[in-house]
Design an enzyme around this catalytic site. Structure first.
Site, mmCIF file in Angstrom:
data_model
loop_
_atom_site.group_PDB
_atom_site.id
_atom_site.type_symbol
_atom_site.label_atom_id
_atom_site.label_comp_id
_atom_site.label_asym_id
_atom_site.label_seq_id
_atom_site.Cartn_x
_atom_site.Cartn_y
_atom_site.Cartn_z
ATOM 1 N N ASP A 1 0.800 -1.230 0.000
ATOM 2 C CA ASP A 1 0.000 0.000 0.000
ATOM 3 C C ASP A 1 0.830 1.276 0.000
ATOM 4 O O ASP A 1 0.342 2.349 0.376
ATOM 5 C CB ASP A 1 -0.965 -0.007 1.191
ATOM 6 C CG ASP A 1 -2.124 -0.961 0.947
ATOM 7 O OD1 ASP A 1 -2.572 -1.047 -0.209
ATOM 8 O OD2 ASP A 1 -2.564 -1.621 1.906
ATOM 9 N N ASP B 1 -6.920 -4.349 -4.939
ATOM 10 C CA ASP B 1 -6.618 -3.025 -4.385
ATOM 11 C C ASP B 1 -5.287 -2.493 -4.925
ATOM 12 O O ASP B 1 -5.076 -1.285 -5.023
ATOM 13 C CB ASP B 1 -6.519 -3.072 -2.853
ATOM 14 C CG ASP B 1 -7.529 -3.986 -2.174
ATOM 15 O OD1 ASP B 1 -7.936 -4.985 -2.788
ATOM 16 O OD2 ASP B 1 -7.885 -3.715 -1.016
HETATM 17 N N1 GLY Z 1 -7.063 -1.768 0.643
HETATM 18 C C1 GLY Z 1 -7.699 -2.257 1.802
HETATM 19 C C2 GLY Z 1 -9.147 -2.002 1.821
HETATM 20 O O1 GLY Z 1 -9.708 -1.506 0.862
HETATM 21 O O2 GLY Z 1 -9.754 -2.303 2.849
#
Ligand code: GLY
Length: 376
Positions: free
Chosen positions: A90, A151
């Site tokens: 992330d 994601d």
């Molecule tokens: N990227 C983690 C979520 O969307 O919860």
């Protein structure tokens, strides 16, 4: 309508700066509460608050927002130097909205250098044998070592950007191989999506799809679908590969056609709907941004344009009218009824900071023609 919503967001964000200072970051509310749980820049979500500060600064020109955003960026510098809670993919969420946004707004060279360093860190998640960016956990992890998640498409712009800034093709190559793999395995034939997919760590062979936050392995987690809508549109923005644009459009149309009567998503498209089934307003806010990005690239005569435009307007009107906290100054958040991880009973019906961020980004796109902080 958009202007009033932005001005309310600016007021709330200003009050929240006084609550949080420059080094604490809002994450989610808990138990349906009115206050955000704070952390000292240790979660995957911390860039969203900084991104809101930059958006508010761009809207108002008020140095209060800029100074708070700059203080946040310093916190992100320390986090990368000390490698605090960055052993995951992330990095794009964290640094696109903090140091890269600062570079975009102020052309600050130190912010650019920090962002390139963050891109290098993200490259460290590349696994050459399986040809993917590992989402979670250490290299070789038994369960997650060969696992991708949808994601991650939102983290790829950091790599495309690093390629544009340095000319070093490794950033672009990793991003495009990962985006192609995501398109092939995470997007299903009916335009729904898997949240995650597992590959053999040694051979790269595909194993099976699955979920982490969705209702079940084969269901469509609405926020995952939203990350796909926006993420593939952004991959198109950088690469101009028409397959990415087509994929974003397909995912967006599936999202819109699966919505309930008030045009805002439940937390999963396959969950049985009963009284009290949680929504995920953040999924709708992310999709609104993704559709705005997509509309910027589609041909003027694209047959899907009217449907997407209509879906976007319905979504944003419902978010502002039915889900925003305009008029309620007691709460810290902007958007009610987000969910983090319903099955895990983690903030199933709460404020979530990424919901607030994407809601504000969508409003700024609509009102000011802002383009987001995922490019340039
Ligand atoms: N990227 C983690 C979520 O969307 O919860």
């Amino acid at each position: 309508m958009w202007k009033q919503a932005i001005e309310n967001a600016v007021l709330k964000t200003s009050a929240n700066i006084d609550r949080y200072g420059g080094e604490m970051f809002p994450h989610v509310s808990v138990d349906g509460g009115i206050k955000y749980k704070l952390n000292p820049n240790t979660d995957w979500t911390d860039g969203f608050w900084t991104g809101m500060l930059w958006l508010c600064y761009e809207y108002t020109g008020d140095a209060k927002f800029r100074d708070a955003a700059r203080a946040n960026v310093e916190s992100f510098r320390k986090r990368l130097d000390a490698k605090v809670a960055i052993d995951h993919h992330d990095i794009g969420f964290l640094y696109s909205l903090s140091s890269k946004a600062q570079w975009m707004v102020e052309k600050d060279e130190a912010a650019k250098a920090l962002t390139l360093k963050a891109a290098d860190h993200l490259l460290g998640r590349w696994r050459p044998k399986s040809q993917l960016i590992q989402a979670w956990g250490p290299e070789g992890h038994e369960q997650n070592g060969g696992r991708i998640i949808i994601d991650c498409l939102m983290n790829l712009p950091l790599l495309y950007w690093a390629y544009e800034k340095t000319g070093d093709e490794k950033y672009r190559d990793v991003a495009t191989i990962h985006a192609d793999k995501s398109r092939r395995f995470l997007v299903r034939g009916d335009d729904s999506s898997y949240h995650t997919f597992y590959f053999d760590q040694e051979t790269g062979d595909a194993i099976h799809g699955g979920t982490h936050q969705g209702y079940r392995d084969g269901s469509t987690w609405t926020r995952g679908q939203a990350w796909g809508v926006y993420g593939f549109a952004l991959s198109y923005r950088y690469t101009k590969d028409p397959l990415y644009l087509e994929t974003s459009k397909r995912l967006a149309r599936f999202f819109l056609k699966s919505l309930p009567a008030d045009d805002v998503a439940y937390w999963d498209f396959d969950v049985p709907i009963e009284p009290g089934t949680p929504r995920d307003s953040s999924a709708s806010a992310i999709t609104a941004c993704g559709i705005l990005e997509l509309l910027g690239h589609l041909e003027p005569n694209d047959p899907a344009r009217a449907e997407l435009q209509d879906g976007l307007e319905r979504t944003m009107k419902s978010l502002v009218t039915n889900y925003s906290t305009i008029g309620d100054e007691s709460v810290e958040g902007l958007l009610k009824h987000g969910s983090y991880h319903v099955r895990g009973n983690s903030s199933p019906d709460d404020f979530v900071i990424w919901g607030d961020y994407y809601y504000l980004e969508a409003l700024m796109r609509l009102e000011k023609g802002h383009k987001g902080y995922w490019y340039e």
